[in-house]
Write a protein that holds these residues in place. Sequence first.
Motif: not given
Length: 169
Positions: A43-69
């Motif tokens: 459940l924590c992995v699913v929540a992390a993936d979903v939370g990262a996706f939605f927050v990243g899509k709506s608020l994401g501006r700063t690139k985390l790493t070049d590995i996964s742009p």
Amino acid sequence: MSTLFIPCPPLFCVPGLRHVQPALVVPVSAWTVGIVSTFTSILCVVAADVGAFFVGKSLGRTKLTDISPKKTVEGALGGLASSVGTALAMQKLTAWPATPAAAAMLGLLIFFSSLFGDLIESIIKRDAEMKDSGNMIPGHGGLLDRFDSYIFTGAMVYFFNLYVLPVML
């Protein structure tokens, strides 16, 4: 003795018997640490993936790493908050781990191990000069993309149970 009632989703019901919803009644005393920790980590992995996706899509501006742009710092923080929140909710529901502080630490560790697994899988794909790891699940980058976050999480939760929790109690 407390019990938890989990209704059967319609997807798993027998055709023609839709009016009969099978249920799973599990006495809390039958829950093992292994079952609870496995379910919590999933459940924590699913929540992390979903939370990262939605927050990243709506608020994401700063690139985390070049590995996964497409990964952003804001998305990572959203995933971290979602994972910790889920671990705390599961601690309230199951009383494992014993304290909220241990649950918050577990959520933090699960988030970082799932992110690490995701980035390792991205490195493997980049070294193999592949965009996706397969086409079994169209639009999702392949089957490995669905499970990359779990690669290190199981071992981390096991060692958390074995070495960290006894010290925190």
